[in-house]
Design an enzyme around this catalytic site. Sequence first.
Site, PDB file in Angstrom:
ATOM      1  N   ASP A 214      -5.591  10.584 -13.234  1.00 19.89           N
ATOM      2  CA  ASP A 214      -6.929  10.241 -13.728  1.00 19.89           C
ATOM      3  C   ASP A 214      -6.955   8.747 -14.030  1.00 19.89           C
ATOM      4  OD1 ASP A 214      -9.171   9.739 -15.447  1.00 19.89           O
ATOM      5  OD2 ASP A 214      -9.296  11.895 -15.781  1.00 19.89           O
ATOM      6  N   GLU A 241      -8.350  10.429  -9.227  1.00 15.99           N
ATOM      7  CA  GLU A 241      -9.645  10.679  -9.891  1.00 15.99           C
ATOM      8  C   GLU A 241     -10.247   9.415 -10.481  1.00 15.99           C
ATOM      9  OE1 GLU A 241      -9.891  14.196 -12.309  1.00 15.99           O
ATOM     10  OE2 GLU A 241     -11.010  13.143 -13.871  1.00 15.99           O
ATOM     11  N   GLU A 269     -17.413  12.346 -13.434  1.00 17.74           N
ATOM     12  CA  GLU A 269     -17.608  12.753 -14.834  1.00 17.74           C
ATOM     13  C   GLU A 269     -18.587  11.828 -15.557  1.00 17.74           C
ATOM     14  OE1 GLU A 269     -13.314  12.309 -15.744  1.00 17.74           O
ATOM     15  OE2 GLU A 269     -13.999  11.444 -17.622  1.00 17.74           O
ATOM     16  N   ASP A 292     -19.761  16.523 -15.854  1.00 12.36           N
ATOM     17  CA  ASP A 292     -19.539  17.088 -17.189  1.00 12.36           C
ATOM     18  C   ASP A 292     -20.875  17.707 -17.598  1.00 12.36           C
ATOM     19  OD1 ASP A 292     -17.662  16.312 -20.014  1.00 12.36           O
ATOM     20  OD2 ASP A 292     -19.658  17.215 -20.155  1.00 12.36           O
ATOM     21  N   HIS A 319     -15.891  18.446 -15.309  1.00 16.20           N
ATOM     22  CA  HIS A 319     -15.025  17.760 -16.263  1.00 16.20           C
ATOM     23  C   HIS A 319     -15.029  18.535 -17.586  1.00 16.20           C
ATOM     24  CE1 HIS A 319     -14.703  14.583 -19.526  1.00 16.20           C
ATOM     25  NE2 HIS A 319     -13.552  14.477 -18.903  1.00 16.20           N
ATOM     26  N   GLU A 339     -11.034  22.761 -15.381  1.00 15.41           N
ATOM     27  CA  GLU A 339     -10.170  21.840 -16.130  1.00 15.41           C
ATOM     28  C   GLU A 339      -9.992  22.317 -17.563  1.00 15.41           C
ATOM     29  OE1 GLU A 339     -11.652  17.798 -16.723  1.00 15.41           O
ATOM     30  OE2 GLU A 339      -9.723  17.212 -17.605  1.00 15.41           O
TER      31      GLU A 339
END
Length: 395
Positions: A214, A241, A269, A292, A319, A339
């Site tokens: 990430d 990511e 996200e 998200d 996310h 996740e």
Amino acid sequence: MTLPKIKHVRAFVVRGGGADYHDQGAGHWIDDHIATPMSRYPAYRQSRQSFGINVLGTLVVELEADDGTIGFAVTTGGEPAAYIVEKHLSRFLVGRSPAEYELIWDQMYFATQYYGRKGLVVNAISGVDLAIWDLLGKLRQEPVYHMLGGAVREELQFYATGARPDVAKELGFIGGKLPLHHGPAEGLEGLEKNIALLADMRSKCGDDFWLMYDCWMALDIDYATRLAHRAWHECGLKWIEEALSPDDYWGYAQLKRNAPKGLLVTTGEHEATRWGFRMLMDMECCDIIQPDVGWCGGVTELIKIANYADSRGVLMIPHGSSVYSYHFVITRHNSPFAEFLMMHPGPTEVVPMFAPQLLGEPVPVNGKIRASELDKPGFGVELNRDIPLHRPYPN
Ligand SMILES: C[C@H](O)[C@H](O)CC(=O)C(=O)O
Ligand SMILES: [Mg+2]
């Protein structure tokens, strides 16, 4: 069937714990020298709190219907989002049925478009939208995932995000996503450290365990391309990511072309709405989109984003966001796993993601949550009223 109407709209601010963009205590892995766009400034490199990642705090939106039923949701945005909810958005809610979520969303979005469209304003809209779905489920005595069409599989399977993929493997997760620690400003030495950490985790986790990096918007194309190739060839990285700025659609498209075949490019996200995600997909920026649900516009908007992704054969793996994404992911074939953000400081244990705000939040056991655990009205959680709930702008 006539449902009770929304009578009261309340927006609270909470400090500390989950959903607040990392307002965690000292020594937490999530604030330990993680590469960010601010890492170019040495003074802001060690801690994201140093540049203010936790400045806003958590937003809690509570909607009370005229029969006394309460729906609520937790997201980020803190005091400025509370102002927007109470002083601006509440006019589109009071006197309305929560079943009118499409109309309410449309009015909230277009009434704020001149100062909104993304970021904080869409966080606030998302919080309201999730509270509407929670209220609707509580009034109908149905879990949100039933209202979204029902489960397409019996359980949710998780990968874990945190500094210890080796522990995540022992805990039964299918993969581990590490935060990248060093960005371009830390040069070749930083790049070598990033590769060394990944190689160490690969040797601890074995060849079959997914490992992801990430990058939290910290890189440029050249660095991201070099990292992608080395991490893929030397350590079998599964995906890279959010390597670049969320505004750099052109950069993502280039990175996807540059990346080795087989390595997935993921992002989204910090993207919002059907229009933002359409850009990512139409410009072929990534293999997996990661909205998200508490930031992209809520469930009402995620339906549109997910349908477009499905029609294009793009995976949608939201996310974090706990129950707010679990109720969605379980209903979708193009969201085959989810996740779990490890909020334990180590992180060596599974703890609820949105503690202490939520009561009854399910957590993965052996990397899984059964659909039946979501079988409670709304999102199936209650607001913890023992924590200090500050209401700065009563309307
Ligand atoms: C660990 C990442 O820097 C971030 O805090 C969380 C995130 O981006 C993710 O879970 O994805
Ligand atoms: Mg991320």
